[in-house]
Design a protein around this motif. Structure first.
Motif, PDB file in Angstrom:
ATOM      1  N   HIS A  36       0.736  -1.272  -0.060  1.00  0.00           N
ATOM      2  CA  HIS A  36       0.006  -0.043  -0.122  1.00  0.00           C
ATOM      3  C   HIS A  36       1.058   1.216  -0.029  1.00  0.00           C
ATOM      4  N   CYS A  45       2.662   1.627  -3.346  1.00  0.00           N
ATOM      5  CA  CYS A  45       1.728   2.199  -4.367  1.00  0.00           C
ATOM      6  C   CYS A  45       1.381   3.774  -3.961  1.00  0.00           C
ATOM      7  N   HIS A  55      -0.730   4.648  -1.399  1.00  0.00           N
ATOM      8  CA  HIS A  55      -2.088   4.545  -0.980  1.00  0.00           C
ATOM      9  C   HIS A  55      -1.962   5.041   0.450  1.00  0.00           C
ATOM     10  N   ARG A  83      -8.041  10.862   5.804  1.00  0.00           N
ATOM     11  CA  ARG A  83      -8.109   9.678   5.014  1.00  0.00           C
ATOM     12  C   ARG A  83      -9.608   9.120   4.867  1.00  0.00           C
ATOM     13  N   TYR A 128      -9.725   2.300   2.486  1.00  0.00           N
ATOM     14  CA  TYR A 128      -9.231   1.772   1.050  1.00  0.00           C
ATOM     15  C   TYR A 128     -10.306   1.438   0.148  1.00  0.00           C
ATOM     16  N   GLN A 166      -7.517  -0.201  -4.772  1.00  0.00           N
ATOM     17  CA  GLN A 166      -6.323  -0.185  -3.863  1.00  0.00           C
ATOM     18  C   GLN A 166      -6.000  -1.217  -3.167  1.00  0.00           C
TER      19      GLN A 166
END
Length: 171
Positions: free
Chosen positions: A98, A101, A103, A126, A129, A133
């Motif tokens: 994560h 990538c 995220h 935030r 997910y 993702q």
């Protein structure tokens, strides 16, 4: 255009792009030999200049096996410590994926049922997910672990693939 191996044209292109991106990320990593997820996480933390703290937890039904929380000063990976070593490695690499990538980590409402989702979003800035993702992190984790196995100096024996065992020990 006819759907092919990758599905519809738009979905197929997105899948190919995700695979290409994950392959590039996996190929860029210098994996520890022998492979150890904790060592990989420490190396990525050092390279990023940002701590990644590991938080072993006891797993309970209904909760995720791993969770990434990105805070102001560090990232935290909570993981089920009371599982098989291979599963634990996969959980750690999935959560690291994560981060690789890009995220953002967040708290799950499953882990914080007493807090409203709005409060969690305000505190962490935030959201939960999204499915793409999760798919991307799972793909990258699988590619990293595949590299770890294929690039071992000597592959461990596999009792299921060892033909002598299948023939009852006769050569």
């Amino acid at each position: 255009m006819m759907p092919g191996r990758w599905g519809t044209d738009r979905a197929g292109r997105a899948s190919r792009d995700r695979l290409r991106r994950c392959r590039d990320i996996a190929a860029s990593l210098e994996l520890p030999v022998p492979f150890d997820a904790v060592e990989l996480i420490a190396a990525v933390a050092e390279q990023r200049g940002r701590p990644i703290e590991l938080m072993p937890t006891d797993w309970h039904p209904g909760l995720p096996c791993g969770l990434l929380v990105s805070a102001e000063l560090a990232d935290y990976i909570a993981y089920a410590a009371d599982t098989a070593p291979l599963h634990r490695q996969h959980i750690l690499v999935h959560e690291l994926s994560h981060l690789l990538c890009g995220h953002d980590g967040t708290l799950s409402t499953e882990l914080t049922p007493h807090l409203s989702p709005g409060l969690v979003r305000r505190v962490l800035g935030r959201t939960v997910y999204t499915d793409p993702q999760e798919r991307e992190a799972e793909l990258l984790a699988s590619l990293i672990l595949q590299r770890a196995v294929w690039y071992l100096p000597a592959r461990p024996s596999d009792p299921f693939l060892d033909s002598a065992r299948w023939r009852g020990g006769r050569d």
